[in-house]
Design an enzyme around this catalytic site. Structure first.
Site: not given
Lengths: 311, 149
Positions: A52-53, A81, A102, A130
């Site tokens: 969703r986000t 890496k 995020r 959030h």
């Protein structure tokens, strides 16, 4: 406001400004909206899974005419890496006009905003904050109840690890609300988060059975027990499936206009037989992610004047 | 031996005085004194009108860096530090709890980014607590974990 990192850094005025902006955006035609962020490149750096986000930030940006630059899947990126988080941010800063991030580590968005001269929006940092979810939660409550004051709200489920709860309760401390924290002891709200409520004289109660307060509340905010945040799976098994709301234990037992919210995804805490009832507002809540995230993008990219021009 | 004589016995260096006895060895560890090559005199269970019993440490040829002062102030905010030059106390430092703590505390939140990236931890004082600048976790003074103890 260069960045949006934490509700703790936002004033009540700034929060209300974004809610108002989201309302204004909803009134503009789809065609005109495409002009607002035309030519801008927005980097979406999602270091952990999100449906969703991520999709709603990207949809919000596309609908404002911006282009999206995505982090490649982690197995194909330089992070695999061994590139440091800080180096990744420095690189992406030069490729984009705004970074939406995020990351599973708490405080990662704050560090990104310190490194980057371009604006940064926190799309979830570990179990900390959030803010876009909080703003859309507030927007949904405001739309459905017409006010953010004098409401009685119950948070149910994983209150220990749930960052949506942590962010929203902070924002609610700006308003005259009464809060119930409904959770088993092992998932109750951490003490360090209750200081702010006490400081703002917000009335709160910790309980483990929602039926005790069901008839009193205006908003029921359900959360998923998040398996991925438990350090010990045995602990997860003890509380898995502990709360389930359904037609049988909700209808006729709550206020007629009580609304049920959930940041989604749900597992088994809300039965699908509630979806068609007037109380279920969680899908509406998810769709409110678009105007709210558009408001956030416009705010940090300083395009409010452009929006006003188009009205 | 009077306190005055004890201090004067040091030619150049510092005397950390009024240390609560239970904090003495934490300070020894904090300043990494077991590696220190000049003279060190450690005294404990001395009579103190303020604390009942106290400890003190005299360290020859030692100057405290700002970071070390910050660490001591968090561990035992009420100690006094005397700076000695040519057997004379030239300065007395009364420590205070700092507004910001940089690079001293190890964030107790195992998922805080400051424990993973090559950055200094940073805590901001908020009333009687400190808030991690990054992960926003709040801790009380007695919950502080030092990076080098």
């Amino acid at each position: 406001m260069k960045d949006i990192i934490s509700i703790n850094e936002m004033s009540k005025t700034e929060i209300l400004e974004i809610l108002e902006l989201a309302k204004e955006i909803s009134k503009i035609s789809d065609e005109k909206k495409l002009e607002i962020l035309k030519g801008k490149i927005i980097a979406t750096l999602f270091f952990e899974a999100s449906t969703r986000t991520k999709m709603s930030f990207e949809s919000a940006a596309y609908r404002l005419g911006a282009n999206i630059l995505q982090l490649p899947p982690l197995e194909f990126s330089s992070i695999k890496k061994g590139e440091s988080f800080s180096d990744t941010i420095k690189m992406v800063e030069s490729y984009s006009d705004l970074i939406v991030i995020r990351n599973p580590l708490d405080g990662s968005a704050k560090l990104a905003s310190d490194i980057s001269n371009k604006p940064v929006i926190n799309a979830g940092d570990g179990s900390n904050q959030h803010p876009s979810q909080t703003l859309l939660d507030l927007y949904t409550i405001l739309e459905e109840k017409g006010t953010l004051d004098n409401l009685s709200i119950a948070f149910v489920g994983d209150l220990k690890y749930g960052r949506t709860v942590h962010s929203l309760m902070k924002a609610l401390s700006f308003f005259k609300t009464k809060i119930y924290f409904v959770a088993p002891e092992s998932l109750q709200i951490p003490n360090y988060l209750l200081y702010d409520l006490e400081k703002n004289n917000i009335e709160y109660t910790l309980i483990n059975d929602f039926s005790e307060i069901l008839s009193e509340i205006d908003v029921m905010y359900m959360t998923r027990i998040q398996k991925e945040r438990f350090p010990d799976l045995e602990e997860y098994e003890k509380v898995r499936g502990i709360y389930n709301i359904n037609k049988e234990n909700i209808l006729g037992k709550c206020k007629d206009d009580m609304i049920i919210l959930h940041p989604l995804p749900r597992v088994d805490e809300i039965s699908t037989n509630l979806d068609e009832t007037k109380h279920a507002k969680y899908f509406k809540q998810a769709s409110n992610g678009i105007p709210i995230r558009q408001a956030m993008l416009i705010r940090v990219l300083n395009k409010i004047d452009k929006l006003k021009e188009l009205k | 031996m009077s306190k005055e004589l004890q201090i004067k016995a040091l030619k150049n260096g510092i005397v950390i005085d009024h240390i609560p006895t239970d904090k003495l060895f934490s300070i020894v560890e904090l300043l990494n004194l077991k590696e220190y090559q000049e003279n060190i005199i450690i005294a404990t269970n001395l009579k103190s009108s303020l604390l009942g019993k106290k400890a003190l440490i005299k360290i020859e040829e030692k100057e405290l860096k700002e970071k070390e002062l910050g660490e001591i102030s968090l561990l035992t905010p009420n100690v006094t530090i005397n700076i000695i030059k040519n057997y004379e106390v030239i300065k007395k430092i009364k420590l205070e709890i700092p507004e910001e703590i940089i690079a001293i505390i190890k964030c107790p939140n195992s998922k805080c980014i400051s424990n993973y990236e090559n950055i200094d931890s940073k805590y901001i004082k908020e009333e009687d607590k400190y808030r991690c600048y990054y992960c926003e976790r709040k801790i009380l003074l007695n919950e502080i974990e030092f990076k080098n103890i």
